[in-house]
Write a protein that holds these residues in place. Structure first.
Motif, PDB file in Angstrom:
ATOM      1  N   ARG A  85      -5.243   4.211   0.890  1.00  0.00           N
ATOM      2  CA  ARG A  85      -4.631   2.887   0.942  1.00  0.00           C
ATOM      3  C   ARG A  85      -4.911   2.147  -0.360  1.00  0.00           C
ATOM      4  NH1 ARG A  85      -7.601   1.461   4.732  1.00  0.00           N
ATOM      5  NH2 ARG A  85      -6.335   2.416   6.363  1.00  0.00           N
ATOM      6  N   GLU A 116      -1.422   2.106  -8.925  1.00  0.00           N
ATOM      7  CA  GLU A 116      -0.986   2.205  -7.531  1.00  0.00           C
ATOM      8  C   GLU A 116       0.092   3.288  -7.384  1.00  0.00           C
ATOM      9  OE1 GLU A 116      -0.305  -0.990  -4.055  1.00  0.00           O
ATOM     10  OE2 GLU A 116       0.951  -1.294  -5.833  1.00  0.00           O
ATOM     11  N   HIS A 136      -0.252   6.910  -5.060  1.00  0.00           N
ATOM     12  CA  HIS A 136       0.592   7.309  -3.931  1.00  0.00           C
ATOM     13  C   HIS A 136       1.558   8.433  -4.288  1.00  0.00           C
ATOM     14  CE1 HIS A 136      -0.918   4.279  -1.214  1.00  0.00           C
ATOM     15  NE2 HIS A 136      -0.842   3.396  -2.198  1.00  0.00           N
ATOM     16  N   ARG A 185      -0.382  -0.813   0.617  1.00  0.00           N
ATOM     17  CA  ARG A 185       0.480   0.370   0.659  1.00  0.00           C
ATOM     18  C   ARG A 185      -0.374   1.547   1.106  1.00  0.00           C
ATOM     19  NH1 ARG A 185       3.658   2.921  -4.616  1.00  0.00           N
ATOM     20  NH2 ARG A 185       4.484   4.783  -3.589  1.00  0.00           N
ATOM     21  N   SER A 212      -0.722   5.788   2.236  1.00  0.00           N
ATOM     22  CA  SER A 212      -0.265   7.167   2.380  1.00  0.00           C
ATOM     23  C   SER A 212      -1.158   7.827   3.427  1.00  0.00           C
ATOM     24  CB  SER A 212      -0.357   7.929   1.057  1.00  0.00           C
ATOM     25  OG  SER A 212       0.507   7.367   0.095  1.00  0.00           O
TER      26      SER A 212
END
Length: 400
Positions: free
Chosen positions: A10, A45, A49, A396, A398
């Motif tokens: 995250r 970021e 991801h 965000r 994953s």
């Protein structure tokens, strides 16, 4: 399926600290490791991801060295403090946080234990928002201070009073950068005598006010050509700076740094928070380009790479000094490293941020006592993002 299998990665960001990005790594055993990235947060970021998560999800979080070697050798971006290396650094810190939590010990113990019970701090004389926003703050000494610890204003305007203030709080070392404003006129290619005189004034005020009770570091922020840096260094020499930091552009130029050391032998050189990976530091040491090795855990490759860089520095009989003018998790991780590394001599702190927004973001921060920083308590890093930070953060994730 192992309990330490990575199940989620995250990233979290808050708008008022646009340069920061936090990484949380969850495992099947219910633990969450925390890391931090600084500068180019959006690029980091994306790297996390798009490229890191597909590799890391489902892997065993205990295999720190294996993951470190993979993430530190991407197809591109491996030769600097790139977005790839900054992402790898944040992941590595989070994995060490998990390791400490899993063992029930602080990260410094997981690394191999303490080399010292406390470490001396120096105060970087920045303001409250220094480095935390996208636009860098420039000051000329005429601005109004925004609070009692707006030390970037203070060192330009009243460096003598600032030195007394720091001594009163137990600090015996400080870092300032009064030459920065002069670099723009020539693109850092030269410094005239008038600008040189103005840059020397804060150092002279400090020496006149407190004598040798205060060590003073000069930060040059990689702004100068070799001849200009040599002129500054030689002018500073009678004022006995503890070091001159990052004097030339750019700091991967090990041969020019070695030439500078020969041109200004009376001033120790410190290099460099901006370098990524052990090879850059090896080249610096082989060339004889620095007296003090400074590294930034979020730029060099995390705790795993920092240990290797520290070992190189020790082999060359050079002390190490971890950088922090970035974020609270970096400071906490750096403290664990500084207490563990055999040749560490300082932990950098910024009292303005320690007293304000660092406290707003994380649950626990290092304790300063009479100019020294004490070890963190608790397993892992010993700090977490606050509930309020997590609530406000854009997140965000994953997931495996």
């Amino acid at each position: 399926m192992t309990a330490s299998r990575i199940t989620a990665i995250r990233t979290l960001r808050v708008p008022e600290r646009a340069n920061l990005c936090w990484i949380e790594i969850e495992t099947a055993e219910g633990l969450t490791g925390l890391g931090e990235a600084f500068r180019g947060a959006a690029a980091v970021e994306g790297q996390v991801h798009d490229l890191v998560a597909p590799y890391l999800l489902g892997k065993d979080a205990r295999d720190i060295e294996r993951h470190h070697r993979f993430l530190m050798t991407p197809y591109v971006g491996f030769g600097s403090s790139s977005a790839e290396i900054r992402a790898a650094s944040a992941v590595d810190i989070a994995l060490w946080d998990l390791a400490g939590q899993r063992l029930g010990v602080p990260v410094h113990e997981a690394l191999g234990g303490l080399s010292r019970d406390r470490i001396r701090a120096y105060n970087t004389c920045a303001g409250y928002d220094y480095n935390s926003r996208q636009v860098r703050r420039e000051v000329d000494g005429k601005e109004n201070a925004t609070g009692p610890y707006d030390d970037q204003i203070a060192f330009m305007r009243s460096a003598d009073e600032l030195a007394h203030s720091l001594l009163d709080e137990g600090f015996t070392a400080m870092k300032i950068w009064p030459f920065d404003g002069a670099a723009a006129a020539s693109g850092g290619q030269l410094i005239n005598l008038d600008d040189l005189r103005r840059g020397l004034e804060p150092f002279e005020k400090i020496r006149a006010a407190v004598g040798d009770r205060m060590e003073v570091m000069a930060e040059l922020h990689s702004l100068w050509s070799l001849p200009a840096a040599a002129r500054i260094c030689n002018a500073l020499a009678p004022l006995k700076p503890f070091w001159v930091e990052d004097p030339i552009a750019k700091m991967d130029d090990a041969l020019s740094l070695a030439e500078l050391r020969r041109a200004a032998p009376g001033v120790p050189i410190c290099a460099s928070e901006t370098l990524g990976g052990k090879v850059a530091f090896r080249d610096l040491l082989v060339a004889g380009g620095t007296d003090v090795v400074m590294l930034d855990l979020t730029w060099c490759g995390g705790l795993t790479e920092a240990r290797k860089i520290a070992a190189l520095a020790e082999a060359w009989a050079r002390p190490v000094a971890p950088h922090d003018c970035t974020g609270p998790v970096t400071l906490v991780a750096s403290l664990h490293f500084a207490l563990h590394a055999a040749t560490a001599i300082f932990q950098e702190v910024v009292r303005a941020t320690l007293a304000t927004w660092y406290r707003d973001l994380v649950t626990d921060l290092p304790v300063l006592e009479k100019g020294f920083v004490l070890p963190m308590a608790g397993p892992g890093l010993g700090t977490r993002l606050t509930a309020e930070t997590r609530k406000r953060a854009a997140t965000r994730e994953s997931r495996a």
